[in-house]
Design an enzyme around this catalytic site. Structure first.
Site, PDB file in Angstrom:
ATOM      1  N   PHE A 128       0.861  -1.182   0.000  1.00 54.26           N
ATOM      2  CA  PHE A 128       0.000   0.000   0.000  1.00 54.26           C
ATOM      3  C   PHE A 128       0.902   1.239   0.000  1.00 54.26           C
ATOM      4  O   PHE A 128       1.859   1.324   0.786  1.00 54.26           O
ATOM      5  CB  PHE A 128      -0.926   0.000   1.217  1.00 54.26           C
ATOM      6  CG  PHE A 128      -1.997   1.053   1.104  1.00 54.26           C
ATOM      7  CD1 PHE A 128      -3.117   0.845   0.311  1.00 54.26           C
ATOM      8  CD2 PHE A 128      -1.861   2.269   1.752  1.00 54.26           C
ATOM      9  CE1 PHE A 128      -4.089   1.823   0.174  1.00 54.26           C
ATOM     10  CE2 PHE A 128      -2.828   3.252   1.618  1.00 54.26           C
ATOM     11  CZ  PHE A 128      -3.952   3.022   0.825  1.00 54.26           C
ATOM     12  N   ASP A 200       1.971  -4.851   8.500  1.00 56.54           N
ATOM     13  CA  ASP A 200       0.792  -4.007   8.351  1.00 56.54           C
ATOM     14  C   ASP A 200      -0.420  -4.943   8.272  1.00 56.54           C
ATOM     15  O   ASP A 200      -0.525  -5.765   7.349  1.00 56.54           O
ATOM     16  CB  ASP A 200       0.933  -3.149   7.076  1.00 56.54           C
ATOM     17  CG  ASP A 200      -0.252  -2.209   6.869  1.00 56.54           C
ATOM     18  OD1 ASP A 200      -1.333  -2.469   7.410  1.00 56.54           O
ATOM     19  OD2 ASP A 200      -0.086  -1.216   6.122  1.00 56.54           O
ATOM     20  N   TYR A 225     -10.800   1.019  10.808  1.00 49.43           N
ATOM     21  CA  TYR A 225     -11.981   1.447  10.044  1.00 49.43           C
ATOM     22  C   TYR A 225     -12.454   0.426   9.015  1.00 49.43           C
ATOM     23  O   TYR A 225     -13.476   0.617   8.388  1.00 49.43           O
ATOM     24  CB  TYR A 225     -11.758   2.812   9.371  1.00 49.43           C
ATOM     25  CG  TYR A 225     -10.441   2.983   8.629  1.00 49.43           C
ATOM     26  CD1 TYR A 225     -10.176   2.304   7.460  1.00 49.43           C
ATOM     27  CD2 TYR A 225      -9.467   3.843   9.127  1.00 49.43           C
ATOM     28  CE1 TYR A 225      -8.971   2.471   6.793  1.00 49.43           C
ATOM     29  CE2 TYR A 225      -8.257   4.021   8.466  1.00 49.43           C
ATOM     30  CZ  TYR A 225      -8.009   3.325   7.301  1.00 49.43           C
ATOM     31  OH  TYR A 225      -6.825   3.487   6.641  1.00 49.43           O
ATOM     32  N   LYS A 226     -11.708  -0.673   8.848  1.00 52.10           N
ATOM     33  CA  LYS A 226     -12.145  -1.695   7.877  1.00 52.10           C
ATOM     34  C   LYS A 226     -12.941  -2.773   8.619  1.00 52.10           C
ATOM     35  O   LYS A 226     -14.080  -2.539   9.005  1.00 52.10           O
ATOM     36  CB  LYS A 226     -10.935  -2.287   7.163  1.00 52.10           C
ATOM     37  CG  LYS A 226     -10.140  -1.281   6.333  1.00 52.10           C
ATOM     38  CD  LYS A 226      -8.951  -1.981   5.669  1.00 52.10           C
ATOM     39  CE  LYS A 226      -7.974  -0.989   5.060  1.00 52.10           C
ATOM     40  NZ  LYS A 226      -8.462  -0.368   3.843  1.00 52.10           N
ATOM     41  N   ARG A 374     -12.821  -4.745  -6.672  1.00 55.12           N
ATOM     42  CA  ARG A 374     -12.609  -5.576  -5.472  1.00 55.12           C
ATOM     43  C   ARG A 374     -13.957  -5.843  -4.794  1.00 55.12           C
ATOM     44  O   ARG A 374     -14.779  -4.942  -4.657  1.00 55.12           O
ATOM     45  CB  ARG A 374     -11.731  -4.859  -4.443  1.00 55.12           C
ATOM     46  CG  ARG A 374     -10.428  -4.334  -4.916  1.00 55.12           C
ATOM     47  CD  ARG A 374      -9.571  -3.830  -3.754  1.00 55.12           C
ATOM     48  NE  ARG A 374     -10.227  -2.833  -2.921  1.00 55.12           N
ATOM     49  CZ  ARG A 374      -9.662  -2.232  -1.887  1.00 55.12           C
ATOM     50  NH1 ARG A 374      -8.429  -2.547  -1.531  1.00 55.12           N
ATOM     51  NH2 ARG A 374     -10.306  -1.330  -1.183  1.00 55.12           N
TER      52      ARG A 374
HETATM   53  C1  LIG Z   1      -2.361  -1.858   3.821  1.00 55.33           C
HETATM   54  C2  LIG Z   1      -2.781  -0.459   4.168  1.00 55.33           C
HETATM   55  N1  LIG Z   1      -1.967   0.311   4.915  1.00 55.33           N
HETATM   56  C3  LIG Z   1      -2.310   1.582   5.245  1.00 55.33           C
HETATM   57  C4  LIG Z   1      -3.510   2.131   4.835  1.00 55.33           C
HETATM   58  C5  LIG Z   1      -3.859   3.542   5.177  1.00 55.33           C
HETATM   59  O1  LIG Z   1      -3.242   4.073   6.262  1.00 55.33           O
HETATM   60  P1  LIG Z   1      -3.794   5.340   7.055  1.00 55.33           P
HETATM   61  O2  LIG Z   1      -4.563   4.801   8.246  1.00 55.33           O
HETATM   62  O3  LIG Z   1      -2.589   6.075   7.465  1.00 55.33           O
HETATM   63  O4  LIG Z   1      -4.664   6.118   6.138  1.00 55.33           O
HETATM   64  C6  LIG Z   1      -4.392   1.354   4.069  1.00 55.33           C
HETATM   65  C7  LIG Z   1      -5.696   1.880   3.602  1.00 55.33           C
HETATM   66  O5  LIG Z   1      -6.095   2.973   3.722  1.00 55.33           O
HETATM   67  C8  LIG Z   1      -4.004   0.038   3.732  1.00 55.33           C
HETATM   68  O6  LIG Z   1      -4.802  -0.700   2.981  1.00 55.33           O
HETATM   69  N1  LIG Z   2      -8.501   4.936   4.232  1.00 59.23           N
HETATM   70  C1  LIG Z   2      -9.292   5.273   3.192  1.00 59.23           C
HETATM   71  C2  LIG Z   2      -9.791   6.591   3.080  1.00 59.23           C
HETATM   72  O1  LIG Z   2      -9.429   7.503   4.022  1.00 59.23           O
HETATM   73  C3  LIG Z   2     -10.613   6.957   1.991  1.00 59.23           C
HETATM   74  C4  LIG Z   2     -10.940   5.990   1.073  1.00 59.23           C
HETATM   75  C5  LIG Z   2     -10.465   4.698   1.148  1.00 59.23           C
HETATM   76  C6  LIG Z   2      -9.617   4.376   2.180  1.00 59.23           C
HETATM   77  C7  LIG Z   2      -9.037   3.034   2.282  1.00 59.23           C
HETATM   78  O2  LIG Z   2      -9.102   2.469   3.329  1.00 59.23           O
HETATM   79  C8  LIG Z   2      -8.377   2.456   1.139  1.00 59.23           C
HETATM   80  C9  LIG Z   2      -7.938   1.071   1.506  1.00 59.23           C
HETATM   81  N2  LIG Z   2      -6.840   1.007   2.429  1.00 59.23           N
HETATM   82  C10 LIG Z   2      -7.646   0.171   0.357  1.00 59.23           C
HETATM   83  O3  LIG Z   2      -7.417  -0.985   0.621  1.00 59.23           O
HETATM   84  O4  LIG Z   2      -7.673   0.569  -0.777  1.00 59.23           O
END
Ligand SMILES: Cc1ncc(COP(=O)(O)O)c(C=O)c1O
Ligand SMILES: Nc1c(O)cccc1C(=O)C[C@H](N)C(=O)O
Length: 415
Positions: A128, A200, A225-226, A374
């Site tokens: 990511f 992660d 948040y997931k 997805r």
């Molecule tokens: C594998 C992974 N790491 C990190 C993030 C995002 O991190 P953050 O909480 O800093 O937005 C996501 C999705 O948003 C993710 O899918």
């Molecule tokens: N964290 C997100 C956001 O702030 C806005 C929209 C999407 C996201 C996501 O969580 C993307 C996600 N990590 C992904 O797997 O694509």
């Protein structure tokens, strides 16, 4: 497989009763819990209480009366059970990105305290982006001699570990393909060569069993948040193995990570344990949402959850095949179920249009550039009937060519 078949699966589903704890919109099948999880009724109620009583009436006394001050720890311990972490190693705070900064800095310092020549952070090309951006940021900040990012294919991570490797930064489940890497042998191989591992868990926590202590992972980060349903922008978590607590340091030395924050002394003295990973004041309302969202997991057996997640995926792909759509949509997730996370991803030329046309029909999946769709499966609120209905709508969208509508030429800013 017909509707009666999938209804029979729902009747035998030991997790079916959990669905009623979630507030899902009418006439919607939500297959996007891998991006933003759904809200529980308990969370809505708890947030009402936090706002209308704790904040509005009890005001400042709530830090003590309602234990706001310990929320990062109490929520951290609830998460710990879901990621195979013993007590006092997990804390809820900040975002994954910020927690990665702390974990990377701590892990680099630990590795370099044994061997100052180790400067490589090994990660995967398809990780990511924020994970890679954070390493790049640290590299700029510390200089290449202290931190240099090396990117390799996911399948080749182990073979690239050498005596220059300080840290391996790996995401257990790839956000795009849904491929799950085998963390335990990776950690073992890293340790044999003197490197540390940061995992992660964004797409793992709450979707499958995770065994951080057993794998002997050094650090881990993840979001809530997931699959943990903590809400948009909900605070993340960070894990640091107890064996590192004495020696570890992290540079975001804010007052919440101080040994005695309310002594208000001018010198920073880190708290002894995982609390050192805290920086500033926790976002109480957001963390209160995570706190109550996690209660839904209290009685959930994670092996049962994992089995349902995989079965939802099996049924989805089987139905696509029965609709002769498995040649139109190319599966980029592993065929082998144990190598998958809790999503299936497909490559399709018109993935964006397909995703939008499905949303019009109440089926929420998501699109990832350049051409992937997805489908995320959340065992606590998705049913097998959902899967049947979603694939039936997908068949109709393609048959009616709704995905080719010119409206879908222009992409939304958040996809
Ligand atoms: C594998 C992974 N790491 C990190 C993030 C995002 O991190 P953050 O909480 O800093 O937005 C996501 C999705 O948003 C993710 O899918
Ligand atoms: N964290 C997100 C956001 O702030 C806005 C929209 C999407 C996201 C996501 O969580 C993307 C996600 N990590 C992904 O797997 O694509």
């Amino acid at each position: 497989m017909n509707l009666t078949d999938v209804q029979a699966l729902d009747n035998r589903d030991p997790l079916a009763e959990y669905r009623e704890q979630f507030k899902l919109p009418e006439n919607t099948i939500y297959l996007d819990g891998n991006s933003l999880g759904a809200m529980t009724t308990a969370t809505e109620k708890h947030l009402q209480h936090v706002i209308s009583q704790q904040w509005s009436q009890d005001l400042i006394s709530s830090w003590n009366e309602h234990n706001w001050i310990h929320l990062p720890q109490t929520v951290g311990e609830k998460i710990a059970r879901l990621i195979g972490a013993g007590p006092e190693q997990t804390i809820c705070c900040d975002s994954i990105s910020v927690n990665l900064f702390k974990a990377l800095a701590a892990a680099l310092a630990l590795a370099q305290s044994h061997d100052s020549e180790r400067n490589i952070v090994l990660s995967t090309k398809d990780n990511f982006p924020t994970d890679l951006y954070m390493v790049q940021g640290i590299s700029h900040f510390l200089g290449q001699h202290r931190c240099q990012l090396k990117l390799v294919e996911e399948s080749e991570l182990q073979q690239h570990i050498d005596d220059k490797t300080a840290v391996i930064l790996a995401t257990e489940v790839n956000f795009r393909t849904g491929r799950r890497l085998d963390a335990k042998p990776l950690v073992t191989a890293a340790h044999e060569k003197g490197a540390l591992v940061i995992l992660d868990l964004a797409h793992s926590a709450g979707a499958m069993p995770v065994h951080l202590d057993n794998w002997r992972a050094d650090f881990a980060v993840g979001c809530t948040y997931k699959y943990l349903n903590g809400g948009p922008g909900a605070p993340a978590f960070i894990y640091a193995a107890k064996r590192h607590h004495k020696a570890m340091t992290q540079p975001l030395s804010g007052w919440f990570g101080h040994a005695r924050p309310f002594d208000f002394t001018p010198d920073y003295q880190p708290a002894g344990g995982i609390q050192q990973m805290l920086t500033g004041t926790p976002s109480v309302i957001a963390m209160a949402a995570v706190d109550s969202a996690l209660d839904v997991f209290e009685q959930v057996n994670l092996d049962t959850l994992r089995e349902k997640s995989l079965q939802l995926g099996d049924v989805f792909h089987q139905l696509l095949k029965e609709h002769n759509l498995d040649k139109t949509l190319t599966l980029i997730s592993p065929q082998q179920r144990e190598e998958r996370g809790s999503q299936l991803s497909y490559h399709y030329e018109h993935a964006y249009g397909l995703c939008q046309a499905l949303i019009q029909r109440g089926i929420v999946a998501d699109f990832r550039a350049p051409n992937y769709i997805r489908f995320g499966f959340t065992p606590l609120y998705n049913s097998f009937e959902d899967i049947w209905r979603a694939t039936e709508q997908l068949r109709q969208v393609i048959a009616e060519k709704e995905h080719l509508d010119p409206r879908w030429q222009q992409r939304n800013p958040v996809t």
